[in-house]
Design a protein around this motif. Structure first.
Motif, PDB file in Angstrom:
ATOM      1  N   HIS A   1      30.650  16.877 -11.549  1.00 47.18           N
ATOM      2  CA  HIS A   1      29.738  17.088 -12.679  1.00 47.18           C
ATOM      3  C   HIS A   1      29.746  18.568 -13.099  1.00 47.18           C
ATOM      4  N   ILE A   2      29.121  18.818 -14.213  1.00 56.08           N
ATOM      5  CA  ILE A   2      28.972  20.184 -14.709  1.00 56.08           C
ATOM      6  C   ILE A   2      27.580  20.675 -14.316  1.00 56.08           C
ATOM      7  N   LYS A   3      27.530  21.852 -13.680  1.00 52.98           N
ATOM      8  CA  LYS A   3      26.248  22.462 -13.331  1.00 52.98           C
ATOM      9  C   LYS A   3      26.297  23.926 -13.731  1.00 52.98           C
ATOM     10  N   LYS A   4      25.332  24.325 -14.552  1.00 51.95           N
ATOM     11  CA  LYS A   4      25.258  25.698 -15.049  1.00 51.95           C
ATOM     12  C   LYS A   4      26.583  26.126 -15.691  1.00 51.95           C
ATOM     13  N   GLY A   5      27.168  25.183 -16.444  1.00 53.63           N
ATOM     14  CA  GLY A   5      28.381  25.474 -17.189  1.00 53.63           C
ATOM     15  C   GLY A   5      29.664  25.464 -16.380  1.00 53.63           C
ATOM     16  N   GLU A   6      29.585  25.093 -15.099  1.00 49.00           N
ATOM     17  CA  GLU A   6      30.764  25.117 -14.233  1.00 49.00           C
ATOM     18  C   GLU A   6      30.971  23.744 -13.602  1.00 49.00           C
ATOM     19  N   TYR A   7      32.238  23.346 -13.480  1.00 49.49           N
ATOM     20  CA  TYR A   7      32.545  22.052 -12.876  1.00 49.49           C
ATOM     21  C   TYR A   7      32.361  22.108 -11.364  1.00 49.49           C
ATOM     22  N   VAL A   8      31.667  21.094 -10.825  1.00 48.72           N
ATOM     23  CA  VAL A   8      31.482  20.931  -9.384  1.00 48.72           C
ATOM     24  C   VAL A   8      32.235  19.668  -8.986  1.00 48.72           C
ATOM     25  N   SER A   9      33.193  19.799  -8.072  1.00 49.98           N
ATOM     26  CA  SER A   9      33.995  18.653  -7.642  1.00 49.98           C
ATOM     27  C   SER A   9      33.147  17.644  -6.873  1.00 49.98           C
ATOM     28  N   SER A  10      33.619  16.397  -6.877  1.00 50.04           N
ATOM     29  CA  SER A  10      32.967  15.362  -6.084  1.00 50.04           C
ATOM     30  C   SER A  10      32.904  15.810  -4.626  1.00 50.04           C
ATOM     31  N   HIS A  11      31.792  15.479  -3.956  1.00 52.64           N
ATOM     32  CA  HIS A  11      31.598  15.916  -2.579  1.00 52.64           C
ATOM     33  C   HIS A  11      30.554  15.038  -1.895  1.00 52.64           C
ATOM     34  N   LEU A  12      30.245  15.343  -0.641  1.00 50.87           N
ATOM     35  CA  LEU A  12      29.258  14.597   0.131  1.00 50.87           C
ATOM     36  C   LEU A  12      28.023  15.441   0.404  1.00 50.87           C
ATOM     37  N   HIS A  13      26.873  14.786   0.361  1.00 49.94           N
ATOM     38  CA  HIS A  13      25.628  15.373   0.843  1.00 49.94           C
ATOM     39  C   HIS A  13      25.315  14.721   2.185  1.00 49.94           C
ATOM     40  N   LEU A  14      25.294  15.512   3.236  1.00 55.00           N
ATOM     41  CA  LEU A  14      24.917  15.053   4.561  1.00 55.00           C
ATOM     42  C   LEU A  14      23.402  15.253   4.621  1.00 55.00           C
ATOM     43  N   ASN A  15      22.687  14.173   4.374  1.00 49.43           N
ATOM     44  CA  ASN A  15      21.269  14.265   4.042  1.00 49.43           C
ATOM     45  C   ASN A  15      20.347  13.823   5.178  1.00 49.43           C
TER      46      ASN A  15
END
Length: 191
Positions: free
Chosen positions: A116-130
């Motif tokens: 997704h785009i966050k603060k104008g920058e692309y963030v690659s798919s990843h995992l949240h270890l929640n």
């Protein structure tokens, strides 16, 4: 401390069992998981926030996911994930008084995050270890949104929270599980 807290966590189902194994494997392999510098996976903390009668849950309409969802966020270097959880809840809802129902981890899950785009920058798919904590707040407190993250916030009856979310995987695998665990928690403390 994180490793010990996760080690003492007793899984409720197979999903929690498998996710506990994987989170511990990564932590014990000394993966750097406390910051977003690890682009493939990092630690996050979420809250299942009940009202004083334990019949409602607080949810926010998250702009990124375009859905009603729980509150929480990234560890961002902080190893006390309960502290992270409380900080995120206060930032995202502006509620002031929060009661920690148990300091123990309430739920564990590995969550996929699409690119997704966050603060104008692309963030690659990843995992949240929640890790998820069980909190309580008075549902009469004033709520307000955090405009850069959510566009609405409100209390939902437990079953209505499942209907409000537009993320089927979360509804079927996480939120419904959390509601089941709330009922068990309330039985345990004789509510």
């Amino acid at each position: 401390m994180i490793i010990q807290d996760i080690e003492k966590f007793i899984p409720y189902n197979e999903q929690e069992e498998k996710d506990k194994e994987e989170i511990l494997r990564r932590l014990k392999n000394n993966e750097k998981l406390l910051t977003r510098d690890n682009k493939s996976a990092h630690l996050t903390a979420s809250a299942w926030i009940l009202n004083q009668d334990h019949n409602k849950v607080l949810m926010a309409y998250h702009n990124l996911y375009d859905s009603w969802a729980w509150l929480g966020g990234h560890a961002d270097g902080e190893s006390d994930l309960l502290k992270v959880c409380i900080k995120e809840v206060k930032e995202e809802s502006h509620i002031k008084d929060i009661k920690v129902l148990t300091r123990d981890i309430f739920s564990l899950e590995i969550l996929t995050v699409d690119g997704h785009i966050k603060k104008g920058e692309y963030v690659s798919s990843h995992l949240h270890l929640n890790v998820t904590y069980l909190l309580e707040a008075n549902d009469q407190q004033t709520l307000s949104i955090k405009e850069d993250e959510n566009s609405n916030i409100g209390w939902f009856l437990l079953d209505d929270a499942l209907k409000a979310s537009s993320e089927p995987w979360f509804v079927d695998n996480i939120y419904s599980k959390l509601n089941e665990k709330v009922k068990l928690y309330d039985q345990k403390i004789n509510r």
